[in-house]
Design a protein around this motif. Structure first.
Motif, PDB file in Angstrom:
ATOM      1  N   ALA A  39       0.816  -1.215   0.000  1.00 43.51           N
ATOM      2  CA  ALA A  39       0.000   0.000   0.000  1.00 43.51           C
ATOM      3  C   ALA A  39       0.853   1.270   0.000  1.00 43.51           C
ATOM      4  CB  ALA A  39      -0.936  -0.001   1.210  1.00 43.51           C
ATOM      5  N   GLY A  40       2.163   1.117   0.165  1.00 39.60           N
ATOM      6  CA  GLY A  40       3.036   2.284   0.236  1.00 39.60           C
ATOM      7  C   GLY A  40       2.873   3.057   1.525  1.00 39.60           C
ATOM      8  N   ALA A  41       2.545   2.331   2.588  1.00 38.23           N
ATOM      9  CA  ALA A  41       2.258   2.980   3.871  1.00 38.23           C
ATOM     10  C   ALA A  41       3.220   2.519   4.957  1.00 38.23           C
ATOM     11  CB  ALA A  41       0.825   2.660   4.304  1.00 38.23           C
ATOM     12  N   GLU A  42       3.380   3.374   5.952  1.00 41.84           N
ATOM     13  CA  GLU A  42       4.083   2.984   7.172  1.00 41.84           C
ATOM     14  C   GLU A  42       3.109   2.184   8.021  1.00 41.84           C
ATOM     15  OE1 GLU A  42       5.206   6.527   9.250  1.00 41.84           O
ATOM     16  OE2 GLU A  42       6.458   7.244   7.605  1.00 41.84           O
ATOM     17  N   LEU A  43       3.605   1.194   8.737  1.00 43.03           N
ATOM     18  CA  LEU A  43       2.793   0.410   9.667  1.00 43.03           C
ATOM     19  C   LEU A  43       3.331   0.633  11.069  1.00 43.03           C
ATOM     20  CD1 LEU A  43       0.648  -1.799  10.284  1.00 43.03           C
ATOM     21  CD2 LEU A  43       2.472  -3.483   9.891  1.00 43.03           C
ATOM     22  N   TRP A  44       2.434   1.049  11.958  1.00 50.07           N
ATOM     23  CA  TRP A  44       2.796   1.261  13.363  1.00 50.07           C
ATOM     24  C   TRP A  44       1.947   0.352  14.230  1.00 50.07           C
ATOM     25  CZ3 TRP A  44       6.587   4.528  15.185  1.00 50.07           C
ATOM     26  CH2 TRP A  44       7.167   5.385  14.251  1.00 50.07           C
ATOM     27  N   MET A  45       2.594  -0.354  15.152  1.00 53.62           N
ATOM     28  CA  MET A  45       1.895  -1.252  16.078  1.00 53.62           C
ATOM     29  C   MET A  45       2.525  -1.120  17.461  1.00 53.62           C
ATOM     30  SD  MET A  45       1.696  -4.701  13.746  1.00 53.62           S
ATOM     31  CE  MET A  45       0.977  -5.629  15.091  1.00 53.62           C
ATOM     32  N   PRO A  46       1.718  -1.238  18.498  1.00 54.16           N
ATOM     33  CA  PRO A  46       2.276  -1.209  19.855  1.00 54.16           C
ATOM     34  C   PRO A  46       2.714  -2.598  20.297  1.00 54.16           C
ATOM     35  CG  PRO A  46      -0.080  -1.336  20.000  1.00 54.16           C
ATOM     36  CD  PRO A  46       0.261  -1.296  18.523  1.00 54.16           C
ATOM     37  N   CYS A  47       3.525  -2.619  21.326  1.00 54.30           N
ATOM     38  CA  CYS A  47       3.917  -3.880  21.954  1.00 54.30           C
ATOM     39  C   CYS A  47       3.985  -3.654  23.457  1.00 54.30           C
ATOM     40  CB  CYS A  47       5.278  -4.340  21.434  1.00 54.30           C
ATOM     41  SG  CYS A  47       5.839  -5.877  22.208  1.00 54.30           S
ATOM     42  N   ARG A  48       3.202  -4.427  24.195  1.00 48.95           N
ATOM     43  CA  ARG A  48       3.237  -4.337  25.653  1.00 48.95           C
ATOM     44  C   ARG A  48       4.402  -5.174  26.159  1.00 48.95           C
ATOM     45  NH1 ARG A  48      -2.014  -6.075  28.499  1.00 48.95           N
ATOM     46  NH2 ARG A  48      -2.696  -4.146  27.517  1.00 48.95           N
ATOM     47  N   ILE A  49       5.257  -4.540  26.945  1.00 46.19           N
ATOM     48  CA  ILE A  49       6.349  -5.256  27.585  1.00 46.19           C
ATOM     49  C   ILE A  49       6.088  -5.284  29.084  1.00 46.19           C
ATOM     50  CG2 ILE A  49       8.035  -4.805  25.766  1.00 46.19           C
ATOM     51  CD1 ILE A  49       9.124  -2.501  27.438  1.00 46.19           C
TER      52      ILE A  49
ATOM     53  N   ALA B  57      15.347  -8.402  27.788  1.00 49.26           N
ATOM     54  CA  ALA B  57      15.912  -8.431  26.442  1.00 49.26           C
ATOM     55  C   ALA B  57      17.356  -8.885  26.495  1.00 49.26           C
ATOM     56  CB  ALA B  57      15.824  -7.045  25.819  1.00 49.26           C
ATOM     57  N   LEU B  58      17.735  -9.653  25.516  1.00 45.42           N
ATOM     58  CA  LEU B  58      19.142  -9.990  25.352  1.00 45.42           C
ATOM     59  C   LEU B  58      19.859  -8.742  24.858  1.00 45.42           C
ATOM     60  CD1 LEU B  58      18.722 -13.447  23.573  1.00 45.42           C
ATOM     61  CD2 LEU B  58      19.320 -13.039  25.973  1.00 45.42           C
ATOM     62  N   PRO B  59      21.121  -8.570  25.200  1.00 41.52           N
ATOM     63  CA  PRO B  59      21.839  -7.370  24.753  1.00 41.52           C
ATOM     64  C   PRO B  59      21.743  -7.186  23.230  1.00 41.52           C
ATOM     65  CG  PRO B  59      23.157  -8.604  26.332  1.00 41.52           C
ATOM     66  CD  PRO B  59      21.950  -9.448  26.016  1.00 41.52           C
ATOM     67  N   GLY B  60      21.355  -5.983  22.829  1.00 42.73           N
ATOM     68  CA  GLY B  60      21.248  -5.663  21.411  1.00 42.73           C
ATOM     69  C   GLY B  60      19.979  -6.153  20.744  1.00 42.73           C
ATOM     70  N   HIS B  61      19.013  -6.638  21.542  1.00 44.54           N
ATOM     71  CA  HIS B  61      17.776  -7.169  20.974  1.00 44.54           C
ATOM     72  C   HIS B  61      16.565  -6.520  21.635  1.00 44.54           C
ATOM     73  CE1 HIS B  61      19.666 -10.319  18.596  1.00 44.54           C
ATOM     74  NE2 HIS B  61      20.531 -10.425  19.593  1.00 44.54           N
ATOM     75  N   LEU B  62      15.420  -6.675  20.989  1.00 48.11           N
ATOM     76  CA  LEU B  62      14.171  -6.175  21.544  1.00 48.11           C
ATOM     77  C   LEU B  62      13.735  -7.063  22.700  1.00 48.11           C
ATOM     78  CD1 LEU B  62      12.193  -5.413  18.247  1.00 48.11           C
ATOM     79  CD2 LEU B  62      13.416  -3.794  19.704  1.00 48.11           C
ATOM     80  N   PRO B  63      12.994  -6.495  23.653  1.00 47.20           N
ATOM     81  CA  PRO B  63      12.506  -7.306  24.773  1.00 47.20           C
ATOM     82  C   PRO B  63      11.352  -8.209  24.325  1.00 47.20           C
ATOM     83  CG  PRO B  63      11.702  -5.073  24.962  1.00 47.20           C
ATOM     84  CD  PRO B  63      12.631  -5.089  23.791  1.00 47.20           C
ATOM     85  N   PRO B  64      11.139  -9.303  25.039  1.00 46.61           N
ATOM     86  CA  PRO B  64       9.976 -10.148  24.747  1.00 46.61           C
ATOM     87  C   PRO B  64       8.698  -9.360  25.009  1.00 46.61           C
ATOM     88  CG  PRO B  64      11.559 -11.298  26.141  1.00 46.61           C
ATOM     89  CD  PRO B  64      12.007  -9.864  26.054  1.00 46.61           C
ATOM     90  N   PRO B  65       7.652  -9.544  24.249  1.00 47.04           N
ATOM     91  CA  PRO B  65       7.469 -10.495  23.153  1.00 47.04           C
ATOM     92  C   PRO B  65       7.887  -9.954  21.792  1.00 47.04           C
ATOM     93  CG  PRO B  65       5.383  -9.454  23.610  1.00 47.04           C
ATOM     94  CD  PRO B  65       6.378  -8.879  24.603  1.00 47.04           C
ATOM     95  N   ALA B  66       8.405  -8.709  21.727  1.00 47.19           N
ATOM     96  CA  ALA B  66       8.779  -8.110  20.442  1.00 47.19           C
ATOM     97  C   ALA B  66       9.951  -8.830  19.791  1.00 47.19           C
ATOM     98  CB  ALA B  66       9.111  -6.639  20.629  1.00 47.19           C
ATOM     99  N   ASP B  67      10.740  -9.531  20.573  1.00 50.29           N
ATOM    100  CA  ASP B  67      11.907 -10.206  20.014  1.00 50.29           C
ATOM    101  C   ASP B  67      11.531 -11.239  18.948  1.00 50.29           C
ATOM    102  OD1 ASP B  67      10.735 -11.860  21.953  1.00 50.29           O
ATOM    103  OD2 ASP B  67      12.654 -12.632  22.680  1.00 50.29           O
ATOM    104  N   ARG B  68      10.299 -11.771  19.007  1.00 55.64           N
ATOM    105  CA  ARG B  68       9.850 -12.745  18.002  1.00 55.64           C
ATOM    106  C   ARG B  68       9.695 -12.113  16.621  1.00 55.64           C
ATOM    107  NH1 ARG B  68       4.604 -14.934  18.910  1.00 55.64           N
ATOM    108  NH2 ARG B  68       4.034 -12.985  19.897  1.00 55.64           N
ATOM    109  N   PHE B  69       9.575 -10.789  16.569  1.00 51.56           N
ATOM    110  CA  PHE B  69       9.324 -10.076  15.325  1.00 51.56           C
ATOM    111  C   PHE B  69      10.485  -9.156  14.946  1.00 51.56           C
ATOM    112  CE2 PHE B  69       5.419 -10.536  17.837  1.00 51.56           C
ATOM    113  CZ  PHE B  69       4.730 -11.444  17.028  1.00 51.56           C
ATOM    114  N   GLU B  70      11.593  -9.303  15.617  1.00 44.45           N
ATOM    115  CA  GLU B  70      12.701  -8.362  15.496  1.00 44.45           C
ATOM    116  C   GLU B  70      13.129  -8.113  14.045  1.00 44.45           C
ATOM    117  OE1 GLU B  70      15.771  -8.016  18.787  1.00 44.45           O
ATOM    118  OE2 GLU B  70      16.809  -9.163  17.230  1.00 44.45           O
ATOM    119  N   ASP B  71      13.180  -9.140  13.231  1.00 47.94           N
ATOM    120  CA  ASP B  71      13.620  -8.971  11.844  1.00 47.94           C
ATOM    121  C   ASP B  71      12.569  -8.280  10.978  1.00 47.94           C
ATOM    122  OD1 ASP B  71      12.139 -11.420  12.222  1.00 47.94           O
ATOM    123  OD2 ASP B  71      12.631 -11.934  10.151  1.00 47.94           O
TER     124      ASP B  71
END
Length: 171
Positions: free
Chosen positions: A128-138, A145-159
């Motif tokens: 669609a040529g759009a930005e996608l914004w979503m929240p994540c509750r931590i 979070a592992l050093p240099g990575h997103l905290p769970p549960p966002a780490d599952r979607f890091e890439d």
């Protein structure tokens, strides 16, 4: 990303208002609130912005422009699917010539969300040529979070994440 109650929805509405006030179209998709509740977020934050800028005399005109460029869809319960979002985007494009620059999918968190759903939403936004914004509750407690990575549960979607912003409460 933030803990519950820190302001994820308010932040996302701020992203939406920034795009709207810049002349872009925004589709706000709520998975936990009604259309009226989402609209109230926009109205309240816009009114506060105008009050702080001492531009309340412009409120009606600005509000009208915001309303023209924004659509809010609510999918409560389990009614949301990426296919339904795709159909909504197609209908908005065909019937109203509405093509959002920003898509906000406001949900309570990513704990119960499958990776392929996030990947499909990301692909749809790219198409669609759009930005996608979503929240994540931590969570304060729980795995960190592992050093240099997103905290769970966002780490599952890091890439799949291009930009992550963490909101921390000021105590």
């Amino acid at each position: 990303m933030a803990r519950a109650g820190v302001g994820k929805t308010a932040f996302l509405v701020g992203i939406g208002l920034d795009a709207l006030l810049s002349g872009h179209e925004v589709l706000h998709v709520s998975l936990h609130s009604t259309v009226e509740k989402a609209r109230a977020w926009y109205d309240d934050i816009l009114a506060e912005m105008l009050r702080r800028e001492r531009k309340l005399e412009d409120a009606a005109a600005v509000q009208l422009e915001v309303e023209r460029r924004r659509h809010i869809h609510a999918y409560r319960g389990r009614s949301f699917t990426v296919d339904r979002l795709r159909q909504a985007l197609e209908l908005l494009g065909e019937a109203m010539d509405f093509r959002p620059h920003v898509i906000i999918v406001d949900n309570p968190g990513l704990e119960g969300v499958e990776r392929d759903m996030v990947q499909a939403m990301r692909s749809l936004a790219i198409e669609a040529g759009a930005e996608l914004w979503m929240p994540c509750r931590i969570h304060r407690e729980g795995p960190q979070a592992l050093p240099g990575h997103l905290p769970p549960p966002a780490d599952r979607f890091e890439d799949l994440v291009d930009l992550a912003i963490r909101l921390d409460p000021c105590e």
